[in-house]
Scaffold this active site. Structure first.
Site, PDB file in Angstrom:
ATOM      1  N   SER A   1       0.829  -1.191   0.000  1.00 51.36           N
ATOM      2  CA  SER A   1       0.000   0.000   0.000  1.00 51.36           C
ATOM      3  C   SER A   1       0.872   1.253   0.000  1.00 51.36           C
ATOM      4  O   SER A   1       2.008   1.223   0.492  1.00 51.36           O
ATOM      5  CB  SER A   1      -0.860   0.020   1.263  1.00 51.36           C
ATOM      6  OG  SER A   1      -1.628   1.195   1.310  1.00 51.36           O
TER       7      SER A   1
ATOM      8  N   TYR B   1      -3.011   0.015  10.550  1.00 47.10           N
ATOM      9  CA  TYR B   1      -3.139  -0.557   9.195  1.00 47.10           C
ATOM     10  C   TYR B   1      -1.886  -0.248   8.380  1.00 47.10           C
ATOM     11  O   TYR B   1      -1.293  -1.130   7.766  1.00 47.10           O
ATOM     12  CB  TYR B   1      -4.382   0.019   8.495  1.00 47.10           C
ATOM     13  CG  TYR B   1      -4.436  -0.315   7.009  1.00 47.10           C
ATOM     14  CD1 TYR B   1      -4.833  -1.577   6.580  1.00 47.10           C
ATOM     15  CD2 TYR B   1      -4.065   0.623   6.040  1.00 47.10           C
ATOM     16  CE1 TYR B   1      -4.867  -1.893   5.221  1.00 47.10           C
ATOM     17  CE2 TYR B   1      -4.088   0.317   4.685  1.00 47.10           C
ATOM     18  CZ  TYR B   1      -4.495  -0.945   4.295  1.00 47.10           C
ATOM     19  OH  TYR B   1      -4.512  -1.249   2.953  1.00 47.10           O
TER      20      TYR B   1
END
Ligand code: NJP
Length: 226
Positions: A136, A148
């Site tokens: 990501s 996250y």
């Protein structure tokens, strides 16, 4: 001979679109996720000679192991794996976050990735195969307090080490690092962000590069300001 690609998180979003695109490009696809009915729909669309659905929870080693065995039983080999299953955009920050939520997320984003690699690498070694994973932009930048984001930093770190390990047998390792993509990952649609098709383009580019060329990372950001 057709190449065989196993995809985790194939029921939705990036994984689903990539599965469709890979099948169109001539891959046989093994589709895994927990929601079997969504995978079955996709197999119906792609044809059962080209696609297989096997439900698996990536955070459950045994269930993933059974899925890999079923996939290899049907298609005979694995040429590529797209470890894409992932969950949880924890916006609460470290101070307010829920440790049980973190644990569940890390079980998928971190342990699920490790289990996927552990179970598929012996097969990839046989075909001089390719392991791809969804990292990501959040694993490349800092996001205040986001656990996250930290789980995605793990993906990028693991990818560096795995690439070295796989080099021993000429295997290839790729991390796809997208910014915001318009998928059910978010509760609200994000039509001005990346489309899952854009991410599928990146995966196909890496998969179709010449075997001497390893696309190590694709960092993909939405071009529009907002
Ligand atoms: O999200 P979504 P995306 N076991 O929610 C599966 C990363 N990413 O396509 O089990 C097995 O549509 C789930 O399947 P199911 C993100 O971190 C995204 O956007 O049936 N599978 C579904 O197929 C993730 O790694 C953005 O619920 C499990 C899939 O994962 C990847 O992209 C930006 C599972 C999630 O599909 C795909 O996410 C970015 C489990 N325990 C990175 N838990 C973004 N969308 O903006 C979940 O930088 N899945």
């Amino acid at each position: 001979e057709d190449r065989v690609l196993l995809i985790t998180g194939a029921s939705s979003g990036i994984g689903r679109v990539t599965a469709r695109r890979a099948a169109e490009a001539g891959f046989k696809v093994i589709l895994t996720a927990r929601r079997k009915e969504l995978l079955d729909e996709l197999v119906e669309e792609l044809g059962s000679d080209k696609a297989l659905s096997v439900s698996a929870d990536v955070s459950d080693y045994k269930s993933l192991e059974q899925a890999v065995v079923k996939g290899v039983d049907k298609f005979g080999k694995l040429d590529a794996v797209f470890a894409n299953a992932g969950t949880g955009l924890n916006k609460a920050g470290t101070e307010q976050g829920d440790p049980e939520e973190w644990k569940a997320m890390i079980d998928v984003n971190v342990n699920g990735l490790l289990y996927t690699a552990r179970l598929t690498l012996p097969h990839l070694r046989q075909t001089t195969g390719h392991f791809l994973m969804t990292g990501s932009a959040a694993g490349r930048n800092t996001i205040k307090g986001s656990v996250y984001g930290a789980s995605k930093w793990f993906v990028h770190g693991f990818s560096q080490n795995l690439a070295e390990e796989m080099k021993e047998w000429n295997g290839r390792c790729t991390t796809i690092a997208p910014g915001m993509v318009n998928t059910p990952f978010f509760d609200e649609p994000k039509p001005d962000k990346l489309d899952p098709e854009d991410v599928a383009d990146a995966v196909l580019y890496a998969l179709n590069a010449h075997p001497r060329s390893c696309v190590r990372e694709v960092y993909l950001m939405p071009a529009y300001k907002n």
